[in-house]
Design a protein around this motif. Structure first.
Motif, short mmCIF file in Angstrom:
data_model
loop_
_atom_site.label_atom_id
_atom_site.label_comp_id
_atom_site.label_asym_id
_atom_site.label_seq_id
_atom_site.Cartn_x
_atom_site.Cartn_y
_atom_site.Cartn_z
N GLY A 104 0.81 -1.19 0.00
CA GLY A 104 0.00 0.00 0.00
C GLY A 104 0.86 1.25 0.00
N VAL A 105 0.22 2.37 -0.08
CA VAL A 105 0.84 3.68 -0.15
C VAL A 105 0.86 4.31 1.25
CG1 VAL A 105 0.60 5.99 -1.16
CG2 VAL A 105 0.04 3.98 -2.52
N THR A 106 1.93 5.05 1.57
CA THR A 106 2.01 5.78 2.83
C THR A 106 2.11 7.26 2.55
OG1 THR A 106 3.09 3.96 3.99
CG2 THR A 106 3.36 6.14 4.94
N VAL A 107 1.31 8.06 3.27
CA VAL A 107 1.34 9.52 3.17
C VAL A 107 1.60 10.05 4.57
CG1 VAL A 107 0.00 11.60 2.67
CG2 VAL A 107 -0.26 9.58 1.22
N ILE A 108 2.60 10.93 4.72
CA ILE A 108 2.92 11.56 5.99
C ILE A 108 2.66 13.05 5.85
CG2 ILE A 108 4.72 12.07 7.69
CD1 ILE A 108 6.10 9.46 6.72
N ILE A 109 1.86 13.60 6.78
CA ILE A 109 1.54 15.03 6.78
C ILE A 109 2.18 15.64 8.02
CG2 ILE A 109 -0.29 16.75 6.88
CD1 ILE A 109 -2.10 14.64 5.53
N LYS A 110 3.07 16.61 7.81
CA LYS A 110 3.71 17.32 8.91
C LYS A 110 2.89 18.58 9.21
CE LYS A 110 8.29 15.57 7.89
NZ LYS A 110 9.69 15.92 7.52
N HIS A 111 2.44 18.69 10.46
CA HIS A 111 1.59 19.80 10.86
C HIS A 111 2.37 20.95 11.49
CE1 HIS A 111 -1.99 17.31 10.22
NE2 HIS A 111 -1.28 16.34 10.75
N GLY A 112 3.64 20.76 11.79
CA GLY A 112 4.45 21.76 12.47
C GLY A 112 4.56 21.42 13.94
N ASP A 113 5.49 22.07 14.65
CA ASP A 113 5.72 21.82 16.07
C ASP A 113 5.97 20.35 16.38
OD1 ASP A 113 5.53 24.46 16.75
OD2 ASP A 113 3.47 24.36 17.45
N GLY A 114 6.53 19.60 15.44
CA GLY A 114 6.84 18.19 15.67
C GLY A 114 5.66 17.25 15.51
N LYS A 115 4.50 17.76 15.14
CA LYS A 115 3.31 16.92 15.00
C LYS A 115 3.19 16.42 13.56
CE LYS A 115 0.80 19.29 18.65
NZ LYS A 115 1.79 20.29 19.04
N LYS A 116 2.78 15.15 13.40
CA LYS A 116 2.56 14.62 12.06
C LYS A 116 1.48 13.54 12.10
CE LYS A 116 6.15 11.08 12.13
NZ LYS A 116 7.32 10.53 11.45
N SER A 117 0.82 13.37 10.98
CA SER A 117 -0.16 12.31 10.76
C SER A 117 0.40 11.37 9.70
CB SER A 117 -1.49 12.87 10.25
OG SER A 117 -2.02 13.82 11.14
N THR A 118 0.28 10.07 9.94
CA THR A 118 0.75 9.08 8.98
C THR A 118 -0.41 8.21 8.57
OG1 THR A 118 2.93 9.04 10.05
CG2 THR A 118 2.40 7.22 8.57
N TYR A 119 -0.64 8.11 7.29
CA TYR A 119 -1.67 7.24 6.71
C TYR A 119 -0.94 6.14 5.96
CZ TYR A 119 -4.49 11.39 7.58
OH TYR A 119 -5.10 12.47 8.17
N SER A 120 -1.04 4.91 6.45
CA SER A 120 -0.31 3.78 5.85
C SER A 120 -1.25 2.76 5.24
CB SER A 120 0.55 3.09 6.92
OG SER A 120 1.47 3.98 7.47
N ASN A 121 -0.73 1.99 4.31
CA ASN A 121 -1.48 0.92 3.63
C ASN A 121 -2.72 1.43 2.91
OD1 ASN A 121 0.40 -0.95 4.52
ND2 ASN A 121 -0.81 -1.53 6.30
N LEU A 122 -2.62 2.64 2.34
CA LEU A 122 -3.72 3.16 1.54
C LEU A 122 -3.80 2.37 0.24
CD1 LEU A 122 -3.10 6.98 2.00
CD2 LEU A 122 -4.75 5.56 3.22
N GLU A 123 -5.01 2.22 -0.29
CA GLU A 123 -5.16 1.53 -1.57
C GLU A 123 -4.48 2.31 -2.68
OE1 GLU A 123 -9.25 0.67 -2.34
OE2 GLU A 123 -9.26 -1.02 -0.98
#
Length: 70
Positions: free
Chosen positions: A1-20
């Motif tokens: 699958g595909v992984t997308v990492i979103i950096k929000h700033g201040d060390g915060k991030k969201s990771t979406y893994s195994n996307l179709e």
């Protein structure tokens, strides 16, 4: 699958893994709340981290969905 990492700033991030699949994103691209980043499959994983430490999503619920604490 595909992984997308979103950096929000201040060390915060969201990771979406195994996307179709994902939309056409470029490294460093600015995205906005509500933008489509990918399509969730049966085994997709969502993780939120603050300076490398995982944050349980239930701690981030607010009146408008998931929100990082200030």
């Amino acid at each position: 699958g595909v992984t997308v990492i979103i950096k929000h700033g201040d060390g915060k991030k969201s990771t979406y893994s195994n996307l179709e699949d994902s939309v056409e994103l470029e490294k460093g691209q600015i995205i906005n709340q509500g933008d489509l980043v990918g399509r969730v499959g049966a085994t997709a994983v969502f993780e939120i981290a603050d300076n490398g430490c995982g944050i349980p999503p239930e701690r981030l619920r607010g009146p408008y969905g998931l929100q990082f604490p200030a």
